[in-house]
Write an enzyme that holds these catalytic residues in place. Structure first.
Site, short mmCIF file in Angstrom:
data_model
loop_
_atom_site.label_atom_id
_atom_site.label_comp_id
_atom_site.label_asym_id
_atom_site.label_seq_id
_atom_site.Cartn_x
_atom_site.Cartn_y
_atom_site.Cartn_z
N HIS A 153 0.83 -1.20 0.00
CA HIS A 153 0.00 0.00 0.00
C HIS A 153 0.87 1.26 0.00
CE1 HIS A 153 -3.12 -2.94 0.63
NE2 HIS A 153 -2.47 -3.39 1.70
N GLU B 255 -1.83 0.14 8.12
CA GLU B 255 -1.00 -0.91 7.53
C GLU B 255 0.13 -0.30 6.70
OE1 GLU B 255 -1.40 -4.75 4.48
OE2 GLU B 255 -3.14 -3.47 4.89
N HIS C 36 2.95 -7.04 4.38
CA HIS C 36 1.58 -6.63 4.69
C HIS C 36 1.22 -6.97 6.13
CE1 HIS C 36 0.13 -5.67 0.58
NE2 HIS C 36 1.09 -6.52 0.22
N GLU D 172 1.82 -11.71 5.53
CA GLU D 172 0.88 -11.01 6.40
C GLU D 172 1.40 -11.21 7.81
OE1 GLU D 172 -1.59 -9.22 5.39
OE2 GLU D 172 -2.21 -9.97 3.41
#
Length: 315
Positions: free
Chosen positions: A105, A142, A197, A279
């Site tokens: 992101h 995040e 992430h 993650e």
């Protein structure tokens, strides 16, 4: 990324007479100066004994841990450092290796919804360019998390001699899109690529998982050449991550293995180099969030990821 971190006063020395002290200091100054010059020369030459190998254990690599002033949310490296600045190290066991780090992101994505919502080709179909990512219930995003871990990881890998490339370093207003993220790693001919992430699942869903590319051959996607090495990369990262951080594999995906195979991620489908996603935890779970918002834990996360990458690259 979502699916839908006894003081005491020492005894005072007796005051000596002035003349012996003066003579003693006068005698010590030249010797101290010579010693300092010798130390400086050795340090400038690289420090330590000749031919000493760089430390590769966890305690040595973890020396970049967050300072006591770290409130758990500040980056370990200045945001002003760009992906092209100080990306090479002259020596180390990873000399000649290229690692692509993809911080998931972008902190500015939420200001550019039109741009990130446009569809791009992910090989098998078309999907949104990017998303804003998730956040903890207290608002720690995040995108901030991924940049911080990525910068810590870069520092560790550079100390090992690797050339490190970023897809973004908070140096662009939004993005890049998922297809460009894959292309950056491909054009760098990365020996290993990692996309960082944190998940946005439900409260009670805990733990990390590593996402591996499925064997896909459709449209612009052909992951067949990288599926096996990517699995090896992912398994090594998962093993070192659990050992260094103490986090458990996900209790909601992966059947307790910490590994998940997916075919719907453009960053994997379009990659021509070994690549995985991690993650690191679930930002929406309060216990995982307490880890993800801790600078000391993020250092462990970077350390765990780095050890998996080093293990993969050294064979």
């Amino acid at each position: 990324m979502s699916y839908a971190g006894p003081d005491f006063e020492p005894p005072q020395p007796r005051r000596p007479r002035r003349r012996p002290l003066t003579l003693g200091v006068a005698a010590l100054v030249p010797a101290a100066l010579v010693g300092w010059l010798v130390y400086t020369a050795v340090a400038d030459a690289g420090g330590g004994s000749a031919g000493a190998a760089p430390a590769t254990n966890s305690s040595a690599l973890g020396s970049a841990a967050a300072s006591p002033a770290d409130d758990g949310k500040q980056p370990a490296v200045s945001p002003a450092q760009t992906p092209t600045a100080a990306t090479k190290s002259a020596t180390g066991p990873l000399k000649g290796k290229v690692v692509l780090i993809d911080p998931g992101h972008n902190p500015g994505n939420f200001r550019h919804t039109t741009e990130i919502n446009r569809k791009v080709n992910i090989g098998t179909n078309r999907k949104e360019c990017d998303t804003t990512g998730t956040s903890t219930n207290s608002g720690y995003t995040e995108a901030r998390f991924t940049l911080d871990v990525a910068r810590r990881l870069r520092t560790i890998l550079q100390r090992q001699g690797a050339t490190v490339k970023f897809t973004q370093d908070g140096d662009r207003p939004w993005g890049p899109c998922v297809d460009e993220r894959a292309r950056i790693g491909n054009e760098a001919h990365a020996d290993a690529a990692i996309s960082i992430h944190a998940d946005g699942s439900a409260q009670g869903d805990r733990g990390y998982h590593v996402i591996l590319p499925a064997s896909v051959h459709k449209g612009a996607a052909d992951t067949r050449p990288i599926a096996a090495p990517s699995r090896e990369l992912g398994e090594r990262i998962a093993g070192s991550f659990v050992r260094v951080t103490g986090s458990a594999p996900s209790n909601y995906v992966g059947n307790g293995t910490g590994l998940v195979v997916r075919s719907d991620l453009g960053g994997l489908n379009l990659s021509t180099v070994p690549k995985v996603f991690i993650e690191c935890g679930n930002m929406r779970d309060s216990k995982d969030a307490a880890l993800l918002t801790s600078g000391a834990w993020r250092q462990k996360a970077a350390q765990g990821i780095s050890e998996g990458i080093v293990s993969f690259l050294r064979g």
